[in-house]
Scaffold this motif. Sequence first.
Motif, PDB file in Angstrom:
ATOM      1  N   MET A   1       0.821  -1.209   0.000  1.00  0.00           N
ATOM      2  CA  MET A   1       0.000   0.000   0.000  1.00  0.00           C
ATOM      3  C   MET A   1       0.857   1.261   0.000  1.00  0.00           C
ATOM      4  O   MET A   1       0.354   2.352   0.002  1.00  0.00           O
TER       5      MET A   1
ATOM      6  N   VAL B   1      -8.642  -4.110  -0.135  1.00  0.00           N
ATOM      7  CA  VAL B   1      -8.880  -3.760   1.267  1.00  0.00           C
ATOM      8  C   VAL B   1      -7.708  -4.225   2.124  1.00  0.00           C
ATOM      9  O   VAL B   1      -7.342  -5.404   2.115  1.00  0.00           O
ATOM     10  N   SER B   2      -7.097  -3.305   2.860  1.00  0.00           N
ATOM     11  CA  SER B   2      -5.976  -3.655   3.727  1.00  0.00           C
ATOM     12  C   SER B   2      -6.305  -3.469   5.206  1.00  0.00           C
ATOM     13  O   SER B   2      -5.600  -3.987   6.067  1.00  0.00           O
TER      14      SER B   2
ATOM     15  N   GLY C   1      -8.057   1.175   2.105  1.00  0.00           N
ATOM     16  CA  GLY C   1      -7.035   0.660   1.205  1.00  0.00           C
ATOM     17  C   GLY C   1      -6.533   1.768   0.299  1.00  0.00           C
ATOM     18  O   GLY C   1      -6.994   2.911   0.375  1.00  0.00           O
ATOM     19  N   ARG C   2      -5.590   1.425  -0.567  1.00  0.00           N
ATOM     20  CA  ARG C   2      -5.091   2.391  -1.534  1.00  0.00           C
ATOM     21  C   ARG C   2      -5.687   2.090  -2.902  1.00  0.00           C
ATOM     22  O   ARG C   2      -5.688   0.941  -3.338  1.00  0.00           O
TER      23      ARG C   2
ATOM     24  N   ILE D   1     -10.665  -7.887   4.687  1.00  0.00           N
ATOM     25  CA  ILE D   1      -9.261  -7.665   4.331  1.00  0.00           C
ATOM     26  C   ILE D   1      -8.821  -8.671   3.267  1.00  0.00           C
ATOM     27  O   ILE D   1      -9.105  -9.872   3.367  1.00  0.00           O
TER      28      ILE D   1
ATOM     29  N   THR E   1     -11.350  -7.203  -2.840  1.00  0.00           N
ATOM     30  CA  THR E   1     -11.223  -6.059  -3.745  1.00  0.00           C
ATOM     31  C   THR E   1     -12.555  -5.343  -3.884  1.00  0.00           C
ATOM     32  O   THR E   1     -13.612  -5.990  -3.968  1.00  0.00           O
TER      33      THR E   1
END
Length: 213
Positions: free
Chosen positions: A1, A126-127, A141-142, A205, A208
């Motif tokens: 990220m 998603v992080s 997320g980025r 997490i 997408t």
Amino acid sequence: MVEGAILVVDAGEGPLAQTKFVLAKALKYGLRPLLLLNKVDRPAVSEERCNEVESLVFDLFANLGATEEQLDFPVLYASAKEGWASSTFTKSPPDDARNMSELLDAIIRHVPPPTASLDIPFQMMVSMMEKDFYLGRILTGRISSGIIRVGDRVHGLRKLESGVEKIEEGKVTKLMKKKGTTIALIDSAGAGDIISVAGLTSPSIGHTVSNVE
């Protein structure tokens, strides 16, 4: 990220076990860390000691298999407690330099911009995930590509051995972005931005979020 990393090392203690762990992660992902020697304002920390710590960190980079490019890391000296950083060793910079400007300048010079395109469909992995009493599930997320706006229809997707499965379809109800230590509501965001999205209830997490195109 992220596109870069700052390796913060106590100038008095030198690299510790956790230093090796986080540095190994950064090098594994191809990042080029900057070295920030912190707490140089302490009486026991001298320029000679900083040179010793820099050598220890260099050896740690080499032992972890760093490339020549990663071994060419910039070194900065700082006192996080007093709120300043310097590109040269000092224990007390002048008043007009008692800030983090040199660290921010080093980040701009050393860290490459994100490689992302605004012209292709929106996609974000998603992080992080959290739950808000009013907004429900918040996904962070980025954005790897495209643009997202409040009100857009999006999919939650996950990758299986058999292919990609759609988990959920929903609408973006809120978009948020960190500004300093606060979170601000925004109307839109684009590739390279790190954002938080509300409106979906199922993705987690590693999943997408993408637009419905």
